[in-house]
Design a protein around this motif. Sequence first.
Motif, PDB file in Angstrom:
ATOM      1  N   GLU A  32      -6.896  -3.718  -4.526  1.00 35.63           N
ATOM      2  CA  GLU A  32      -5.479  -3.966  -4.223  1.00 35.63           C
ATOM      3  C   GLU A  32      -5.314  -5.294  -3.468  1.00 35.63           C
ATOM      4  N   PRO A  89       0.812  -1.228   0.000  1.00 38.29           N
ATOM      5  CA  PRO A  89       0.000   0.000   0.000  1.00 38.29           C
ATOM      6  C   PRO A  89       0.841   1.273   0.000  1.00 38.29           C
ATOM      7  N   THR A 124       0.371   3.911  -2.925  1.00 38.87           N
ATOM      8  CA  THR A 124       0.009   5.285  -2.569  1.00 38.87           C
ATOM      9  C   THR A 124       0.998   6.266  -3.190  1.00 38.87           C
ATOM     10  N   ALA A 151      -8.939  -0.261  -1.854  1.00 39.77           N
ATOM     11  CA  ALA A 151      -8.389  -1.264  -0.931  1.00 39.77           C
ATOM     12  C   ALA A 151      -8.828  -2.664  -1.354  1.00 39.77           C
ATOM     13  N   THR A 186      -4.633  -0.936   5.236  1.00 41.81           N
ATOM     14  CA  THR A 186      -4.503  -2.018   4.256  1.00 41.81           C
ATOM     15  C   THR A 186      -3.342  -2.943   4.645  1.00 41.81           C
TER      16      THR A 186
END
Length: 407
Positions: free
Chosen positions: A360, A144, A148, A357, A245
């Motif tokens: 992913e 994550p 990001t 989320a 996450t």
Amino acid sequence: MAIADEELTYPGPAGSECPWPLLEKLRAEASVYELPYRPGVYVVSRYADVRYILGNPQLFSSGGVRAQLSGFDLIDVPSEDDRVMNESDDPAHALKRRIGFAPLKPGRLKSYEPLILDLVDELIDRFVDDGRVEFVNQFAQPLPARLTCRLMGVPLEDEDFVRSWGRFESSGLAWMDDEFKQRQRSNSAKMLEYLTKLIQARHEDPQDDVISAVIKEQVDRDNEFHLADVRAQCAILIGGGVVTTAHFLSSCMRMLVDDPTQMARIRSDFKLIPNMLEEGLRLEPPSMWQPRIALQNVEVGGHKIPAGSFLLMMFCSANRDDRKFESPTHFDVTRKKAKEHLSFGYGAHFCLGAPLARLEMKIGFERLLTRLDNIRFGPNNDFKHIPSASFRGFHHLQLEFDTTPVS
Ligand code: HEM
């Protein structure tokens, strides 16, 4: 009902390892419980009551709630514009949410799939030949954080900085010690400074990234650039998804490896992965609870709550309420209505990043289960959780596996 002081260890880092017996007792005997050591703060533990609060934002406010609960301002919030969306009420909240939603629209989300797949495979490539992995640090945290960075347009060399961003306690700050609070305040200042520079650069020279999309949306709405608003909404888009996450990927992997029957079901049908994620989120929410303030005298679950009281909505307890879920402690990847858990919240403040989320984590598990066979626990696992007042996740998770040919 009396609960002995020594039993009342949650919320708080001391009780975060195993809050479940206390929460079960609260659900059964004191479902809306005023904390004796914090008069005016109520722990709400049943599903119906938590959902009622989430569904009635006109009665239960999010406005500046976390700073008020902890009596500690992490950052100075000089005006309503500078507030992040999950600390605002409508109508301001809806306007902020709209600019934060721009980069997470379904069409845009679909375009992130190839990037997610690449990031997942790149991480797996690094350990796949070793036959073992420390899952938290080698997969769950970097995925994550890297995603990001890539989406927001944050340079990858600042990945560690972004990871530390997510380690914030905001809801649970009241339960952390002074040293923690001061450290967090100084980290917040650094992050805001960092973000300010990045946003200014994107304002001058827009790129194909989330920060530029948020700026565009804000300027289209207001006809002029407002740095503080953009910064607040970008801060939660970064901070909101990294730690939650990461924690959940590890918790979910632990549940799966721990239960060969459920693992076999998933391996025989990857279409079950999305439901497995919902079921995992139900049992192990990475963000265990969130607060609200009662705007008027109100009743919750038959209890009178005075205006100005704080209500701690225990998602972690609501999700294990047997009034709502049958055999609630059982992990069942085929459970119907698992998705009705409250781990992403509900209603006006429902997690804006949930679709990202979910995508992913789905791609992550699909690739992990495709490329790693016979996943089992490695030696030296203590399965200890981080000592947090409101987050739940592991320090470490050692796994061993056999390698399957890449497909
Ligand atoms: C498993 C991962 C995640 C979990 C469990 C989670 C959990 C939550 C929860 C419980 C809330 C509601 C808070 C409240 O009602 O007070 C929330 C809100 C929010 N989350 Fe997430 N989150 C996750 C991932 C993400 C990601 C990846 C992002 C960003 C891309 C994100 C961005 C947000 C934002 C912006 C809000 C505020 C929404 C609003 O106030 O309208 N979250 N999240």
